[in-house]
Scaffold this motif. Structure first.
Motif, PDB file in Angstrom:
ATOM      1  N   ILE A 258      36.309  38.745  28.691  1.00  0.00           N
ATOM      2  CA  ILE A 258      37.558  38.233  29.278  1.00  0.00           C
ATOM      3  C   ILE A 258      37.317  37.744  30.703  1.00  0.00           C
ATOM      4  O   ILE A 258      37.735  36.639  31.078  1.00  0.00           O
ATOM      5  N   LEU A 259      36.633  38.558  31.506  1.00  0.00           N
ATOM      6  CA  LEU A 259      36.385  38.174  32.894  1.00  0.00           C
ATOM      7  C   LEU A 259      35.530  36.911  32.971  1.00  0.00           C
ATOM      8  O   LEU A 259      35.810  35.996  33.759  1.00  0.00           O
ATOM      9  N   ASP A 260      34.492  36.854  32.177  1.00  0.00           N
ATOM     10  CA  ASP A 260      33.605  35.682  32.193  1.00  0.00           C
ATOM     11  C   ASP A 260      34.342  34.414  31.781  1.00  0.00           C
ATOM     12  O   ASP A 260      34.043  33.324  32.279  1.00  0.00           O
ATOM     13  N   SER A 261      35.291  34.544  30.871  1.00  0.00           N
ATOM     14  CA  SER A 261      36.031  33.365  30.413  1.00  0.00           C
ATOM     15  C   SER A 261      36.865  32.749  31.526  1.00  0.00           C
ATOM     16  O   SER A 261      37.256  31.579  31.442  1.00  0.00           O
ATOM     17  N   HIS A 262      37.128  33.549  32.572  1.00  0.00           N
ATOM     18  CA  HIS A 262      37.880  33.054  33.727  1.00  0.00           C
ATOM     19  C   HIS A 262      36.992  32.919  34.968  1.00  0.00           C
ATOM     20  O   HIS A 262      37.495  32.771  36.088  1.00  0.00           O
ATOM     21  N   ASN A 263      35.677  33.007  34.768  1.00  0.00           N
ATOM     22  CA  ASN A 263      34.685  32.843  35.850  1.00  0.00           C
ATOM     23  C   ASN A 263      34.780  33.921  36.925  1.00  0.00           C
ATOM     24  O   ASN A 263      34.465  33.674  38.089  1.00  0.00           O
ATOM     25  N   VAL A 264      35.198  35.125  36.556  1.00  0.00           N
ATOM     26  CA  VAL A 264      35.292  36.216  37.529  1.00  0.00           C
ATOM     27  C   VAL A 264      34.553  37.457  37.028  1.00  0.00           C
ATOM     28  O   VAL A 264      34.987  38.597  37.246  1.00  0.00           O
ATOM     29  N   GLY A 265      33.430  37.239  36.360  1.00  0.00           N
ATOM     30  CA  GLY A 265      32.659  38.351  35.827  1.00  0.00           C
ATOM     31  C   GLY A 265      32.166  39.318  36.874  1.00  0.00           C
ATOM     32  O   GLY A 265      31.872  40.484  36.572  1.00  0.00           O
ATOM     33  N   TYR A 266      32.092  38.857  38.150  1.00  0.00           N
ATOM     34  CA  TYR A 266      31.659  39.739  39.242  1.00  0.00           C
ATOM     35  C   TYR A 266      32.591  40.934  39.432  1.00  0.00           C
ATOM     36  O   TYR A 266      32.226  41.932  40.055  1.00  0.00           O
ATOM     37  N   GLY A 267      33.800  40.848  38.900  1.00  0.00           N
ATOM     38  CA  GLY A 267      34.787  41.900  39.118  1.00  0.00           C
ATOM     39  C   GLY A 267      34.674  43.077  38.170  1.00  0.00           C
ATOM     40  O   GLY A 267      35.430  44.043  38.294  1.00  0.00           O
ATOM     41  N   LEU A 268      33.718  43.036  37.235  1.00  0.00           N
ATOM     42  CA  LEU A 268      33.583  44.109  36.251  1.00  0.00           C
ATOM     43  C   LEU A 268      33.302  45.450  36.933  1.00  0.00           C
ATOM     44  O   LEU A 268      32.444  45.550  37.807  1.00  0.00           O
ATOM     45  N   MET A 269      34.035  46.493  36.532  1.00  0.00           N
ATOM     46  CA  MET A 269      33.841  47.830  37.097  1.00  0.00           C
ATOM     47  C   MET A 269      34.292  48.883  36.096  1.00  0.00           C
ATOM     48  O   MET A 269      34.987  48.581  35.118  1.00  0.00           O
ATOM     49  N   ASP A 270      33.902  50.119  36.333  1.00  0.00           N
ATOM     50  CA  ASP A 270      34.397  51.242  35.542  1.00  0.00           C
ATOM     51  C   ASP A 270      35.813  51.587  36.009  1.00  0.00           C
ATOM     52  O   ASP A 270      36.069  51.660  37.214  1.00  0.00           O
ATOM     53  N   PRO A 271      36.738  51.823  35.087  1.00  0.00           N
ATOM     54  CA  PRO A 271      38.098  52.154  35.486  1.00  0.00           C
ATOM     55  C   PRO A 271      38.164  53.524  36.154  1.00  0.00           C
ATOM     56  O   PRO A 271      37.438  54.443  35.778  1.00  0.00           O
ATOM     57  N   VAL A 272      39.004  53.651  37.151  1.00  0.00           N
ATOM     58  CA  VAL A 272      39.173  54.920  37.852  1.00  0.00           C
ATOM     59  C   VAL A 272      40.606  54.994  38.362  1.00  0.00           C
ATOM     60  O   VAL A 272      41.198  53.979  38.738  1.00  0.00           O
ATOM     61  N   ILE A 273      41.175  56.189  38.373  1.00  0.00           N
ATOM     62  CA  ILE A 273      42.536  56.375  38.861  1.00  0.00           C
ATOM     63  C   ILE A 273      42.517  56.673  40.352  1.00  0.00           C
ATOM     64  O   ILE A 273      41.803  57.576  40.818  1.00  0.00           O
ATOM     65  N   ASN A 274      43.272  55.883  41.123  1.00  0.00           N
ATOM     66  CA  ASN A 274      43.388  56.045  42.569  1.00  0.00           C
ATOM     67  C   ASN A 274      42.008  56.163  43.241  1.00  0.00           C
ATOM     68  O   ASN A 274      41.718  57.105  43.965  1.00  0.00           O
ATOM     69  N   GLY A 275      41.199  55.166  42.990  1.00  0.00           N
ATOM     70  CA  GLY A 275      39.823  55.210  43.488  1.00  0.00           C
ATOM     71  C   GLY A 275      39.672  54.963  44.973  1.00  0.00           C
ATOM     72  O   GLY A 275      38.625  55.297  45.552  1.00  0.00           O
ATOM     73  N   VAL A 276      40.670  54.395  45.617  1.00  0.00           N
ATOM     74  CA  VAL A 276      40.587  54.111  47.056  1.00  0.00           C
ATOM     75  C   VAL A 276      41.017  55.354  47.838  1.00  0.00           C
ATOM     76  O   VAL A 276      42.096  55.894  47.624  1.00  0.00           O
ATOM     77  N   LYS A 277      40.166  55.804  48.744  1.00  0.00           N
ATOM     78  CA  LYS A 277      40.463  57.008  49.528  1.00  0.00           C
ATOM     79  C   LYS A 277      40.548  56.678  51.011  1.00  0.00           C
ATOM     80  O   LYS A 277      39.980  55.731  51.473  1.00  0.00           O
TER      81      LYS A 277
END
Length: 281
Positions: free
Chosen positions: A262-281
């Motif tokens: 899905i990400l590659d189809s929109h040219n944003v494959g760089y955004g791939l990551m593992d999902p995490v809840i409230n990852g910003v601290k």
């Protein structure tokens, strides 16, 4: 971001079936989820942030990265998806007051926002300065922006980031502050740049990738990252059943390659990551 962006002032509207029900969520049969409508995943978004979510100009249909992701999540959870279109700054309140179950709208996970909602982080986003393509060579170091006018949506996390940039890179070095041009959307900020009322602007890298595809060479990213905050799907605090189901769907989508596709189809494959809840601290 953020959003945010293309068609400023998106009027509140309901796509598909009306989502007027508020109050106590109902049980979704077979899913053990508390959703507003039985068997339905109600999704809030502001479709003005390509390529994450926007309206196809040819048919006014919702399209984008988040739309494709939500479609797949709905299938995996066995839920029908219904969308509510709103202005970006209304979305958090909508999920808090049970008008939507979840928000997918290129929304950055921040510590401040975590005070009122939870986030399922799913996309690595960065904010970038950009200028008209012809002006790219003028900006080779951070201080080149000191004293320059920079347009930015005041409704996004880019705004306080720009304030910090001005203090850290310019004012603390005895140079003139950045002249901040606040707008009500990223699209309005871009218009300020287009019309010469700003010398630079800030947008998500994913937006700029989209614009480059649409109008090669019109804009150019400069300098380093302004922000590095993941996009998160916002849920009502305490709705752990939904959060866990969505995280599991993301994990499965990443494992079987669907998410990258899905990400590659929109040219944003760089955004791939593992999902995490409230990852910003």
């Amino acid at each position: 971001m953020n959003k945010n962006l293309l068609k400023g002032g998106v009027a509140a509207a309901v796509v598909a079936l009306a989502l007027t029900a508020c109050g106590s969520p109902a049980k979704s049969a077979g899913n053990e989820l508390n959703t507003i409508k039985d068997g339905v995943l109600s999704v809030g978004l502001s479709p003005d942030f390509p390529p994450m979510e926007y309206l196809d100009e040819s048919n006014n249909k919702l399209v984008g990265v988040d739309v494709d992701i939500v479609t797949e999540i709905g299938k995996r959870l066995g839920l029908k998806v219904e969308y509510t279109q709103q202005k970006f700054d209304q979305l958090i309140n909508s999920v808090r007051t049970d008008r939507v179950d979840i928000v997918f709208s290129g929304m950055s996970d921040t510590v401040e926002r975590q005070k009122t909602v939870d986030f399922i982080d799913y996309f690595k986003s960065v904010g970038r300065f950009y200028v008209l393509g012809a002006d790219k060579a003028k900006y080779t170091q951070d201080t080149d922006l000191c004293g320059k006018s920079v347009a930015v949506s005041s409704k996004t996390d880019y705004y306080p980031a720009l304030q910090r940039f001005s203090k850290d890179k310019c004012e603390s070095a005895g140079k003139p502050a950045v002249s901040i041009v606040p707008t009500d959307s990223g699209a309005a900020a871009r218009l300020q740049l287009d019309q010469g009322r700003a010398q630079a602007a800030i947008q998500g890298a994913e937006n700029l990738v989209y614009f480059e595809k649409k109008n090669p060479g019109k804009y150019a990213m400069i300098l380093g990252n302004v922000t590095e905050l993941p996009f998160g799907a916002a849920t009502k605090k305490g709705n752990s059943a939904l959060e866990e189901k969505v995280v599991k769907a993301f994990q499965d989508m990443k494992a079987d390659g669907t998410l990258k596709k899905i990400l590659d189809s929109h040219n944003v494959g760089y955004g791939l990551m593992d999902p995490v809840i409230n990852g910003v601290k």
